[in-house]
Design a protein around this motif. Structure first.
Motif, mmCIF file in Angstrom:
data_model
loop_
_atom_site.group_PDB
_atom_site.id
_atom_site.type_symbol
_atom_site.label_atom_id
_atom_site.label_comp_id
_atom_site.label_asym_id
_atom_site.label_seq_id
_atom_site.Cartn_x
_atom_site.Cartn_y
_atom_site.Cartn_z
ATOM 1 N N LEU A 131 0.084 -12.461 -3.396
ATOM 2 C CA LEU A 131 -1.130 -11.681 -3.197
ATOM 3 C C LEU A 131 -1.018 -10.819 -1.942
ATOM 4 C CD1 LEU A 131 -4.020 -10.905 -3.855
ATOM 5 C CD2 LEU A 131 -4.792 -13.046 -2.806
ATOM 6 N N ALA A 132 -0.553 -11.413 -0.855
ATOM 7 C CA ALA A 132 -0.399 -10.666 0.396
ATOM 8 C C ALA A 132 0.651 -9.564 0.237
ATOM 9 C CB ALA A 132 -0.007 -11.615 1.529
ATOM 10 N N ARG A 133 1.718 -9.857 -0.494
ATOM 11 C CA ARG A 133 2.767 -8.859 -0.717
ATOM 12 C C ARG A 133 2.224 -7.658 -1.490
ATOM 13 N NH1 ARG A 133 6.231 -12.018 -3.042
ATOM 14 N NH2 ARG A 133 5.601 -11.545 -5.186
ATOM 15 N N THR A 134 1.384 -7.928 -2.487
ATOM 16 C CA THR A 134 0.801 -6.848 -3.280
ATOM 17 C C THR A 134 -0.126 -5.982 -2.435
ATOM 18 O OG1 THR A 134 0.933 -8.161 -5.311
ATOM 19 C CG2 THR A 134 -0.634 -6.338 -5.301
ATOM 20 N N ILE A 135 -0.958 -6.620 -1.613
ATOM 21 C CA ILE A 135 -1.871 -5.870 -0.742
ATOM 22 C C ILE A 135 -1.079 -5.001 0.230
ATOM 23 C CG2 ILE A 135 -3.573 -6.130 1.113
ATOM 24 C CD1 ILE A 135 -4.619 -8.607 -0.381
ATOM 25 N N ASP A 136 0.011 -5.550 0.764
ATOM 26 C CA ASP A 136 0.837 -4.793 1.702
ATOM 27 C C ASP A 136 1.498 -3.610 1.002
ATOM 28 O OD1 ASP A 136 1.892 -4.570 4.373
ATOM 29 O OD2 ASP A 136 3.820 -5.195 3.570
ATOM 30 N N ALA A 137 1.991 -3.837 -0.227
ATOM 31 C CA ALA A 137 2.667 -2.777 -0.971
ATOM 32 C C ALA A 137 1.712 -1.664 -1.378
ATOM 33 C CB ALA A 137 3.342 -3.359 -2.209
ATOM 34 N N LEU A 138 0.443 -1.985 -1.534
ATOM 35 C CA LEU A 138 -0.559 -0.973 -1.873
ATOM 36 C C LEU A 138 -0.889 -0.064 -0.692
ATOM 37 C CD1 LEU A 138 -3.039 -3.061 -4.066
ATOM 38 C CD2 LEU A 138 -1.781 -1.024 -4.802
ATOM 39 N N GLY A 139 -0.386 -0.425 0.482
ATOM 40 C CA GLY A 139 -0.662 0.383 1.660
ATOM 41 C C GLY A 139 -2.094 0.263 2.139
ATOM 42 N N ALA A 140 -2.727 -0.854 1.828
ATOM 43 C CA ALA A 140 -4.140 -1.036 2.165
ATOM 44 C C ALA A 140 -4.342 -1.066 3.672
ATOM 45 C CB ALA A 140 -4.668 -2.321 1.552
ATOM 46 N N SER A 141 -5.365 -0.376 4.124
ATOM 47 C CA SER A 141 -5.738 -0.448 5.534
ATOM 48 C C SER A 141 -7.032 -1.220 5.718
ATOM 49 C CB SER A 141 -5.896 0.960 6.121
ATOM 50 O OG SER A 141 -6.864 1.687 5.386
ATOM 51 N N ASP A 142 -7.631 -1.651 4.607
ATOM 52 C CA ASP A 142 -8.910 -2.358 4.668
ATOM 53 C C ASP A 142 -8.978 -3.323 3.489
ATOM 54 O OD1 ASP A 142 -11.414 -3.006 5.624
ATOM 55 O OD2 ASP A 142 -12.135 -0.939 5.679
ATOM 56 N N VAL A 143 -9.363 -4.559 3.749
ATOM 57 C CA VAL A 143 -9.518 -5.562 2.695
ATOM 58 C C VAL A 143 -10.918 -6.156 2.795
ATOM 59 C CG1 VAL A 143 -8.729 -7.769 1.758
ATOM 60 C CG2 VAL A 143 -7.060 -6.123 2.637
ATOM 61 N N TRP A 144 -11.641 -6.124 1.680
ATOM 62 C CA TRP A 144 -12.961 -6.750 1.587
ATOM 63 C C TRP A 144 -12.845 -7.888 0.589
ATOM 64 C CZ3 TRP A 144 -17.701 -3.337 2.577
ATOM 65 C CH2 TRP A 144 -17.364 -2.215 3.332
ATOM 66 N N TYR A 145 -13.118 -9.090 1.042
ATOM 67 C CA TYR A 145 -12.877 -10.254 0.194
ATOM 68 C C TYR A 145 -14.052 -11.230 0.270
ATOM 69 C CZ TYR A 145 -10.557 -14.422 -1.711
ATOM 70 O OH TYR A 145 -10.237 -15.522 -2.458
ATOM 71 N N VAL A 146 -14.497 -11.685 -0.896
ATOM 72 C CA VAL A 146 -15.587 -12.662 -0.991
ATOM 73 C C VAL A 146 -15.042 -13.944 -1.585
ATOM 74 C CG1 VAL A 146 -17.783 -13.240 -2.083
ATOM 75 C CG2 VAL A 146 -17.385 -10.926 -1.242
ATOM 76 N N ALA A 147 -15.393 -15.076 -0.998
ATOM 77 C CA ALA A 147 -14.963 -16.364 -1.529
ATOM 78 C C ALA A 147 -15.977 -17.434 -1.159
ATOM 79 C CB ALA A 147 -13.587 -16.737 -0.966
ATOM 80 N N PRO A 148 -16.032 -18.521 -1.948
ATOM 81 C CA PRO A 148 -16.883 -19.646 -1.554
ATOM 82 C C PRO A 148 -16.467 -20.135 -0.170
ATOM 83 C CG PRO A 148 -16.156 -19.908 -3.818
ATOM 84 C CD PRO A 148 -15.376 -18.752 -3.251
ATOM 85 N N THR A 149 -17.434 -20.521 0.624
ATOM 86 C CA THR A 149 -17.131 -20.966 1.984
ATOM 87 C C THR A 149 -16.283 -22.217 1.988
ATOM 88 O OG1 THR A 149 -19.207 -19.992 2.766
ATOM 89 C CG2 THR A 149 -18.174 -21.653 4.173
#
Length: 453
Positions: free
Chosen positions: A366-384
């Motif tokens: 998952l982290a590799r995919t986000i890095d490869a997308l060139g993302a500069s911003d990640v918004w993530y929602v998850a149960p606490t």
């Protein structure tokens, strides 16, 4: 209690005698949370479903006053019915939800009389054998509850609810969601979900031998609705993005809501499972068709601006997931990667997602995919709580991917309100019980920004 028992034993009083307003002793005990008194009255044969002049049963009072222990005793009575309505059209289930008490809501939701088909039919007798509860199998509204102006839970036999074989999908529900905005018209979108086994089995990174066979994305999950509300609230902040990519989009609720609210950026909904992608494409096609056929879009300040929304297959468990993306999205990722430096605080590619991590095993891909997308911003929602690997995911973004600006906040209470456009609290409780909590601490909003490469 001892005095009441002695008085009853000595005089043999009529247990269901009515006082002013038609109240019985059980009504008053339930309203005041007198658990021991409720238990004794029921043991002696008091009627748990006795109605007062307003049609309220003791269940109504226990539910509205947040007396879960009393409610648990009352629903154990042989004739208990949590969907019986008072003179104002409210059931014990409605009162429990309205009270904001998760424990009370859980008690009534778990009762056999809260069968899915009865809730959807407005409390009519259940057709299920034995009156037992019905899991998420068929979710379609009876024709009497469907109007031409609002398809809240549309008939599963509608023309556009056909499966890939052309047969009517009898295991589908189309929800109409309404997301309020403080200074703009609300966002209203239709999203279809299909029947799945709502368990952790088969979830990517949780031991599944084939992630592409995962069916969890066929359902609309509470975390995706929290994400949708967050994105709609912050739509102006995302206007400058080159593209917003939702990972694990599932039914596409969040991506569709953002596309409806903000038309100045491209939105791409991605997923890996073919069945999930088919359903997501159905929802996106329905949204785009409705947007194009509308002569005046009341959801946006620019009526003539068409929404920019696409669905793309992306299996981020693959070694080089981004290589399979369409050229336009690959080019956007490459451009974003070259632009993201210490002097550029723009968010050319924003990655969003909800409840993606169930195990630490999935974090590297998952982290590799986000890095490869060139993302500069990640918004993530998850149960606490309750998600193995969430902490590892955040660490990977910060330590391995260089997201050096990290903020985590609990979801605002407003994000957990009933999102159904109809305002039907009983349908809300049936489909989204995870949102029935007293405060927003059950979900966390994670935002990571990267300013360096």
């Amino acid at each position: 209690l001892a005095d009441m028992v002695a008085w009853l034993d000595a005089r043999g009083a009529q247990l269901d005698a009515r006082a002013q307003g038609g109240q019985t002793a059980l009504h008053m005990a339930a309203a005041n949370g007198e658990t021991a008194v409720v238990e004794e009255l029921l043991r002696r044969g008091a009627d748990a479903m006795a109605t007062n002049d307003a049609g309220n049963t003791p269940l109504h009072y226990a539910a509205s006053q947040r007396h879960a222990d009393c409610l648990r005793l009352l629903v154990a009575a042989r004739n208990a019915d949590v969907l019986q309505k008072n003179s104002f059209g409210r059931s014990a289930l409605t009162e429990a939800i309205g009270s904001g008490d998760g424990a009370a809501a859980s008690v009534v939701l778990e009762h056999d009389s809260a069968a899915e088909d009865r809730i959807l039919a407005g409390g009519a007798p259940s057709s299920a054998s034995g009156g037992g509860g019905v899991p998420l199998e068929r979710v379609g509204d009876p024709p009497s509850r469907t109007s031409t102006s609002e398809v809240e839970h549309s008939s599963a036999a509608d023309d556009d609810d056909q499966n890939s074989t052309g047969a009517a999908d009898a295991a589908a529900a189309t929800h109409r969601f309404r997301f309020e905005r403080p200074a703009a018209p609300p966002v209203v979108v239709d999203v279809r979900e299909r029947a799945i086994a709502r368990t952790a089995e088969g979830v990517l990174g949780d031991g599944s031998p084939d992630a592409l066979s995962d069916r969890t994305g066929l359902g609309v999950w509470a975390s995706s609705l929290v994400l949708a509300r967050w994105l709609v609230d912050a739509a102006d902040d995302l206007a400058g993005a080159r593209v917003v990519v939702e990972l694990g989009a599932g039914c596409g609720a969040a991506a569709i809501a953002l596309a409806a609210a903000e038309r100045r950026c491209d939105v791409v909904a991605t997923d890996g499972a073919p069945e999930t992608l088919e359903n997501c494409r159905h929802n996106v096609a329905r949204f785009l068709a409705a947007a194009s056929s509308s002569s005046e879009d009341e959801q946006h300040d620019e009526p003539g601006a068409p929404p920019k929304l696409a669905v793309v297959a992306l299996d981020w468990s693959a070694v080089d997931a981004v290589a399979s993306l369409p050229p336009a999205l690959r080019d956007a990722a490459a451009a974003a990667a070259s632009e993201c430096d210490d002097d550029d605080d723009s968010s050319s590619v924003v990655v969003v997602g909800a409840d993606l991590v169930y195990s630490a095993e999935v974090v590297p891909s998952l982290a590799r995919t986000i890095d490869a997308l060139g993302a500069s911003d990640v918004w993530y929602v998850a149960p606490t709580d309750g998600r193995r690997g969430n902490d590892a995911f955040v660490r990977a973004l910060r330590d391995d991917c260089g997201f050096d600006d990290y903020v985590a906040t609990v979801a605002p209470q407003a994000y957990l309100a009933n999102p159904l456009a109809s305002g039907d609290d009983e349908a809300f409780a049936l489909y989204f019980p995870d949102m029935l909590v007293a405060d927003g601490s059950s979900f966390t909003l994670h935002r990571c920004r990267r300013r360096r490469r």
